[in-house]
Write a protein that holds these residues in place. Structure first.
Motif, PDB file in Angstrom:
ATOM      1  N   GLN A  13      31.880  24.386  -7.207  1.00 21.69           N
ATOM      2  CA  GLN A  13      33.128  24.491  -7.814  1.00 21.69           C
ATOM      3  C   GLN A  13      34.091  23.615  -7.419  1.00 21.69           C
ATOM      4  O   GLN A  13      35.479  23.517  -7.154  1.00 21.69           O
ATOM      5  N   ILE A  14      33.427  22.078  -7.007  1.00 24.64           N
ATOM      6  CA  ILE A  14      34.341  21.127  -6.384  1.00 24.64           C
ATOM      7  C   ILE A  14      34.373  19.961  -7.612  1.00 24.64           C
ATOM      8  O   ILE A  14      33.515  20.020  -8.278  1.00 24.64           O
ATOM      9  N   PRO A  15      35.688  19.786  -7.773  1.00 21.40           N
ATOM     10  CA  PRO A  15      35.824  18.665  -8.994  1.00 21.40           C
ATOM     11  C   PRO A  15      35.106  17.092  -8.461  1.00 21.40           C
ATOM     12  O   PRO A  15      35.255  16.684  -7.376  1.00 21.40           O
ATOM     13  N   VAL A  16      34.503  16.963  -9.732  1.00 18.01           N
ATOM     14  CA  VAL A  16      33.430  15.458  -9.394  1.00 18.01           C
ATOM     15  C   VAL A  16      33.761  14.842 -10.640  1.00 18.01           C
ATOM     16  O   VAL A  16      33.927  15.544 -11.629  1.00 18.01           O
ATOM     17  N   LEU A  17      33.222  13.547 -10.545  1.00 20.17           N
ATOM     18  CA  LEU A  17      32.962  12.841 -11.801  1.00 20.17           C
ATOM     19  C   LEU A  17      31.697  12.638 -12.343  1.00 20.17           C
ATOM     20  O   LEU A  17      31.131  11.928 -11.423  1.00 20.17           O
ATOM     21  N   ALA A  18      31.318  13.392 -13.265  1.00 18.20           N
ATOM     22  CA  ALA A  18      29.970  13.348 -13.952  1.00 18.20           C
ATOM     23  C   ALA A  18      29.780  12.088 -14.458  1.00 18.20           C
ATOM     24  O   ALA A  18      30.216  11.751 -15.666  1.00 18.20           O
ATOM     25  N   LEU A  19      28.711  11.093 -14.293  1.00 14.93           N
ATOM     26  CA  LEU A  19      28.533  10.014 -14.898  1.00 14.93           C
ATOM     27  C   LEU A  19      27.546  10.094 -16.082  1.00 14.93           C
ATOM     28  O   LEU A  19      26.632  10.422 -15.791  1.00 14.93           O
ATOM     29  N   LYS A  20      27.892   9.813 -17.395  1.00 15.33           N
ATOM     30  CA  LYS A  20      27.141   9.968 -18.509  1.00 15.33           C
ATOM     31  C   LYS A  20      27.083   8.704 -19.175  1.00 15.33           C
ATOM     32  O   LYS A  20      28.095   7.736 -19.212  1.00 15.33           O
ATOM     33  N   PHE A  21      26.000   8.422 -19.840  1.00 17.20           N
ATOM     34  CA  PHE A  21      25.809   7.168 -20.930  1.00 17.20           C
ATOM     35  C   PHE A  21      25.523   7.674 -22.275  1.00 17.20           C
ATOM     36  O   PHE A  21      24.640   8.521 -22.702  1.00 17.20           O
ATOM     37  N   LYS A  22      26.227   7.176 -23.011  1.00 17.34           N
ATOM     38  CA  LYS A  22      26.444   7.650 -24.641  1.00 17.34           C
ATOM     39  C   LYS A  22      25.717   6.232 -25.463  1.00 17.34           C
ATOM     40  O   LYS A  22      26.309   5.064 -25.418  1.00 17.34           O
ATOM     41  N   TYR A  23      24.441   6.694 -25.977  1.00 21.97           N
ATOM     42  CA  TYR A  23      23.905   5.709 -26.935  1.00 21.97           C
ATOM     43  C   TYR A  23      24.021   6.542 -28.124  1.00 21.97           C
ATOM     44  O   TYR A  23      23.457   7.373 -28.684  1.00 21.97           O
ATOM     45  N   ALA A  24      24.897   5.562 -29.106  1.00 24.19           N
ATOM     46  CA  ALA A  24      25.390   6.058 -30.655  1.00 24.19           C
ATOM     47  C   ALA A  24      25.904   7.485 -30.486  1.00 24.19           C
ATOM     48  O   ALA A  24      27.037   7.753 -29.527  1.00 24.19           O
ATOM     49  N   GLN A  25      25.380   8.562 -30.665  1.00 26.69           N
ATOM     50  CA  GLN A  25      25.952   9.904 -30.856  1.00 26.69           C
ATOM     51  C   GLN A  25      25.240  10.732 -29.595  1.00 26.69           C
ATOM     52  O   GLN A  25      25.660  11.857 -29.367  1.00 26.69           O
TER      53      GLN A  25
END
Length: 974
Positions: free
Chosen positions: A260-272
């Motif tokens: 329950q600790i705030p974090v920045l989740a890194l995601k990569f979006k390819y088209a949809q």
């Protein structure tokens, strides 16, 4: 003489194993004398000189000996008890995968050492024969999957690619040596495979192809075929596989980790498609179906680009917390949210310039992320300083008196009118707290006694994070008459900004996100310039690629007053620009200077002066600069201007030699790697503004990039602010009024609840029987039918029981709220996935004499219905079925949206809401979701709220049971 060999032999406890032996080669006999099984844990005890490869093999096979397996997998006292108590499931699920992992490593070593003999000993024979020797194929074998889709279903076959040949397995009695990764023995040759298990091969041991029935085609394509395309070579017929090279996008999502600790989740979006940064697959697929035609869209992940993004965010102060989660390097758990939001807001522009999108996930509050400003001024008046503080956060201005109270009290969470929480920066407290503490409120203004002048001695910095916005109005900013397009507000703003720079002889960097219309804004500016110079009519073709022999065609045509403009771009964009000019500004004459047959001569000037715009590429300009630098252009415009980011490149050198009156560049990524990228582009459009490169490096790059100096960053921002216009899609969306969403929980009436519970019980009992008889796969259709029936009853029992005379709790609440909204003179859109829902409401509206419009799949006069709602004030209600009205409607006269039942795909809800919440909407939009309590609807809502794996199934598919197991389905109907 002894030789080292490896024997594949059956172990009565563990199955097939690779075992090392020392053997004596008896040339006069067909058999081999196995002198001694090698003790893998102590090879030094043998009077034999093992080679390095042999020792490496022994080290690997040591992981398979009894003692090693006993130590890892057994709690028994002896090895004998371990084997006596070993059950089949533990062997299959745990121990064999371990064994086969090291068997595969052993085979890899043996494939590179053909001098080490390998034998397969059949369990039926006690002796080992020379004829039992096998070869290990040196290369990794590649399975080739053949799929043919037709009206009769899918025909599937498999072959093994060996050099230039294809090997079939059928009727060759292959033997599975390892299941995963698979190793097959075919006629004394062992073939190794990567990322493939034996299940894919076994069906073809006895038959040449597998047939899939038509009803199973969608599921088979989504699962088996999809996995095959991701990992292997596929030969296909009857469906398409298209490789999409859409540029990916990076997303930093504010979420909470398992602690329950705030974090920045890194995601990569390819088209949809979105993927966590640490997901393993290098290939992503999306299956589309259109009128029975299936297409796989294949996205190859750009790992180098993804790694650069990771490096970029780490360079700007993030560190990896775990997996794909990042946190600021100074974050502590007690103040985690503040430090996280602080980091985002401080780096917001840098992230935007890098193309990184910020989103918010499952935090307790919805925090403001974006640009804000604080202007603090003082005026001396006798014994007092009058203090003024103007704080703007996004679209909101915070009153001075309110912000003063927060700063004095040390409270940093300020709730904006739209519900977002703005975290007041720490710098504001340190810079203004003392001043505001000693200040007094007098007659509605804030005054500071002159005795506190010492507090004002230090210059008070301003924190301006807003984009430059030209507010000039008048004839100079009017859109040209010949423009064949309607500019959106932000596009109009961009045109005005460009025109402002044009009128004041400044160059600029239009750095809007992709898709926001940089091309259209530029065309609008050029059309205005040439339209004001009185465009002439001509019969000459608009678009020609001319050579020396065609110049006579141009006689009599001349563009008066203003020289031709040049637009330089990547070659791939030339035809796109050409089409945009034809579409939006057909009155402009366009000349393409590209291709191997282009004219390289000073005669070119006689040609291009007859055109308004020349389109060319960076490569052509670089190669032909000796010709082009002799021509005088009105505008030199660079598209995708990051091409000149390297000031030491030949392209940059050539571009700087262009002779023109004015300059403009277009880019979505003005800073890709370093601030020197910005310098190169800014030095082109406004030469000298940032000094020479040596000065810029010393004054800005070093302190900002190496020391993270906010002071120098602010100074640079002030310098470039008038000449850079940067809008992201997120910023454009924020121009819309806020949306307020509320869930309306509705209790069923007693008679409705009785019917619901009875139906649920019957469906559950029927499902249990079907599961037992037919299994899970053949039961999902029945479950889906039951689910739909329960959803209908949750709305109104009359949908399934035509003789029902009772009431519905949800229907009553809908009508009550609807009547209140209509009486208050508001307009409302009502969406339902059931047309029966709308029919029932229609009867109620007629009874109450409330005017309405209705749009379903059977509506033929669609535009008339829409116009009736939009243009008549007394038409307050619009009944719309999801299928007919989810997209393609502009209904901004409505400020309320009713969603009568939950849908599996939230995108459908979003599309419905966007019918009202779109550009042109001036009113706040209120969304009501109606949910019947203690029903299937509430369960779905709770699953979605908790973002469980089951909820993902509902979100991503119109068939919620597609990836659910029997227990989960039963739980849903409990």
């Amino acid at each position: 003489m002894e030789n080292f060999i490896v024997v594949l032999t059956e172990n009565r406890h563990l199955g097939l194993l690779a075992v090392p032996y020392l053997v004596e080669n008896m040339e006069e006999t067909p058999s081999l004398s196995l002198n001694e099984k090698v003790d893998t844990s102590n090879p030094d005890k043998y009077d034999y000189s093992f080679t390095k490869t042999e020792l490496d093999i022994l080290k690997v096979l040591n992981k398979l000996n009894d003692k090693h397996l006993f130590n890892i997998y057994s709690k028994d006292k002896t090895i004998k008890l371990f084997y006596n108590n070993l059950d089949e499931k533990k062997l299959t699920d745990i121990i064999r995968p371990h064994i086969e992992k090291y068997m595969a490593l052993c085979f890899d070593l043996l494939a590179g050492a053909p001098n080490i003999p390998v034998y397969f000993k059949d369990a039926k024979y006690s002796n080992l024969y020379k004829s039992d020797r096998i070869n290990i194929y040196k290369e990794i074998a590649e399975p080739v999957f053949y799929f043919t889709l037709s009206e009769d279903g899918i025909t599937y076959s498999l072959k093994i690619k060996i050099k230039d040949e294809n090997l079939t397995l059928t009727y060759k009695k292959p033997l599975v040596i390892c299941h995963e990764p698979c190793a097959l023995l075919v006629k004394n040759v062992l073939y190794r495979f990567k990322d493939t298990d034996s299940k894919k091969f076994i069906p073809f041991f006895e038959k040449s192809e597998v047939n899939i029935q038509p009803r199973s085609v969608p599921t088979y394509l989504e699962t088996f075929v999809s996995n095959a395309i991701k990992s292997h070579h596929v030969v296909h017929e009857g469906f398409d596989i298209i490789e999409d090279k859409t540029k990916p996008k990076a997303i930093l999502s504010v979420e909470q980790n398992i602690s329950q600790i705030p974090v920045l989740a890194l995601k990569f979006k390819y088209a949809q498609k979105e993927y966590l940064a640490n997901s393993a697959s290098n290939i992503a697929l999306q299956l589309n179906e259109n009128e029975g035609k299936y297409t796989f869209i294949k996205y190859k992940r750009d790992i180098d680009w993804e790694n650069n993004i990771v490096d970029f965010i780490e360079d700007h102060g993030l560190i990896k917390e775990s997996g794909a989660n990042f946190i600021p390097n100074n974050q502590n758990d007690s103040n985690a949210v503040k430090e996280l939001i602080d980091w985002i807001n401080k780096n917001y522009d840098i992230l935007s310039n890098e193309g990184i999108t910020i989103k918010q996930g499952n935090l307790d509050n919805n925090y403001f992320l974006g640009n804000f400003s604080c202007e603090f001024t003082t005026n001396k008046s006798k014994d007092w300083f009058d203090l003024q503080m103007r704080v703007v956060v996004g679209d909101f201005e915070i009153p001075f008196l309110k912000i003063r109270k927060y700063i004095i009290a040390g409270r940093n969470e300020y709730v904006l009118p739209n519900g977002e929480v703005f975290l007041i920066p720490e710098e504001w407290f340190s810079n203004y707290a003392d001043i505001l503490t000693f200040a007094e409120e007098k007659g509605g203004s804030i005054k500071l006694n002159s005795m506190y002048y010492n507090l004002l001695k230090t210059e008070i910095p301003t924190y301006n994070h807003t984009d430059f916005k030209s507010t000039l109005e008048g004839k100079d900013n009017k859109v040209p008459q010949g423009l064949q397009a309607s500019l959106r507000p932000y596009q109009l703003q961009g045109f005005k900004w460009m025109n402002y720079l044009h009128n004041n002889n400044f160059g600029g960097i239009l750095a809007d996100d992709m898709g926001l219309g940089k091309t259209l804004q530029t065309i609008t500016l050029l059309l205005k310039i040439y339209e004001e110079s009185q465009l002439e009519d001509t019969e000459i073709e608009q678009i020609q690629q001319l050579n020396l022999f065609e110049t006579s065609n141009l006689e009599g045509f001349n563009i008066s007053g203003i020289p031709t403009s040049l637009i330089v771009m990547p070659t791939s964009l030339i035809h796109n620009w050409l089409n945009e000019f034809k579409k939006f500004a057909p009155s402009l004459k366009i000349y393409i200077y590209s291709g191997s047959k282009r004219l390289k001569s000073r005669e070119l000037g006689k040609i291009i002066r007859h055109y308004h715009v020349v389109l060319s590429s960076y490569g052509v300009v670089r190669n032909d600069i000796e010709y082009l630098k002799n021509f005088h252009f009105h505008y030199a415009i660079l598209d995708e201007s990051q091409y000149i980011k390297n000031p030491n490149s030949k392209i940059y050198d050539a571009i700087m030699q262009l002779n023109c009156n004015k300059k403009m560049v277009l880019t979505g990524t003005p800073i890709e790697n370093s601030l020197s990228d910005l310098w190169a582009q800014m030095n082109f459009v406004n030469e000298g503004l940032l000094g020479n490169l040596t000065f810029f490096k010393r004054q800005y790059i070093a302190p900002i990039e190496k020391s993270n100096s906010e002071e120098h960053e602010d100074k640079l921002q002030k310098l470039i602010e008038p000449f850079v216009l940067r809008r992201t899609k997120e910023k454009v969306a924020k121009e819309l009024p806020p949306v307020t969403e509320q869930v309306m929980y509705c209790d069923m009436t007693p008679e409705q609840k009785k019917i619901y519970e009875s139906e649920k019980s019957g469906i559950r009992n029927e499902l249990l029987k079907t599961f037992e008889i037919n299994g899970l796969e053949k039961s999902t259709f029945l479950a889906l039918q039951g689910l739909t029936r329960l959803r209908q009853i949750a709305n109104h029992p009359v949908f399934v029981k035509s003789d029902y005379k009772g009431e519905s709790g949800k229907f009553n609440m809908i009508v009550d709220n609807l009547e209140n909204i209509v009486n208050e003179k508001h307009k409302v859109l009502i969406f339902s996935s059931f047309v029966k829902d709308l029919d029932l409401l229609e009867k109620e509206l007629n009874k109450r004499k409330i005017k309405y419009s209705k749009l379903t799949g059977s509506t033929t006069n669609r535009q008339e219905v829409v116009s009736a709602f939009e243009n008549h004030k007394d038409c307050k209600v619009f009944l719309i079925s999801l299928k007919a009205g989810g997209v393609g409607l502009n209904l901004v006269s409505a400020d309320y949206v009713f969603l009568l039942n939950p849908w599996w795909n939230p995108a459908a809800e979003s599309q419905a809401i966007n019918r009202a919440h779109r550009i042109g909407q001036k009113q706040n939009v209120f969304v009501y979701r109606f949910i019947s309590t203690e029903t299937i609807e509430e369960k779905i809502m709770k699953l979605q709220e908790h973002k469980s794996k089951l909820a993902d199934t509902f979100i991503n598919s119109n068939n919620p049971f597609k990836n659910m197991n029997e227990t989960q389905i039963k739980e849903l109907f409990s």
